[in-house]
Structure formats: structure tokens, C-alpha cells
Design a protein around this motif. Structure first.
Motif: not given
Length: 92
Positions: A33-40, A58-62
Motif C-alpha cells: 500500500l505504501t509503495l502504491g501510494h508513493w508510485v502514484t 486512481e486505477a493504479f492505486r486500486g
């Protein structure tokens, strides 16, 4: 009810594999989750502008959320299997 809780705590305290699986599940869940937030976080495509880029981000975060949840469920299933095996070993 008390006997069930005591048995659960005893088996979990003796089951190192279940403990490691639970810890790894939590670690990977938070990490993905942290990596996804950092990347997007600052994701922006020049062609689409901020509005179009926000929907793609937002689609990538999903997808990152789905991967994080899948890793948590996978590690918890491993922990349950290890718990059952160690419960059978301890209490026959």
C-alpha cells in the motif's frame, strides 16, 4: 470460551511458522500500500493533463490495493495451515 482462548494462545505461541506468516502478511500489506501510494502520488501524463492522469492514477492505486489484499489473504491462509498443523501436533 476460556478453554478455546487458552488453547489458541498456547498453539500460536508454539507455532513459529504461523507467527512469521502473520507478520509477513502485515508487512507486505502495509508495504505494498505504501509503495502504491508513493508510485502514484505525483503521477501525471503530459498528454492527458491532471484530470485524466488522476483517473489513471486512481486505477493504479486500486490495483495496488488488490495486490496488497491478496498478499494479506495468502499469508493468512499459510498461517492458518501452520496453526492447524501445530495444533494437531500439540493436542493430537
Amino acid at each position: 470460551m476460556r478453554d478455546w482462548w487458552d488453547e489458541f494462545v498456547i498453539v500460536l505461541s508454539h507455532s513459529g511458522r504461523a507467527q512469521v506468516a502473520i507478520l509477513l502478511g502485515l508487512f507486505f500489506f502495509v508495504g505494498v500500500l505504501t509503495l502504491g501510494h508513493w508510485v502514484t502520488h505525483d503521477f501525471e501524463l503530459q498528454i492527458l493533463g491532471p484530470e485524466g492522469s488522476a483517473s489513471i492514477a486512481e486505477a493504479f492505486r486500486g490495483r495496488y490495493e488488490k495486490v496488497a489484499l491478496a498478499s494479506l489473504i495468502g499469508f493468512l491462509s499459510v498461517a492458518i495451515q501452520a496453526y492447524r498443523k501445530d495444533r494437531k501436533r500439540l493436542f493430537g
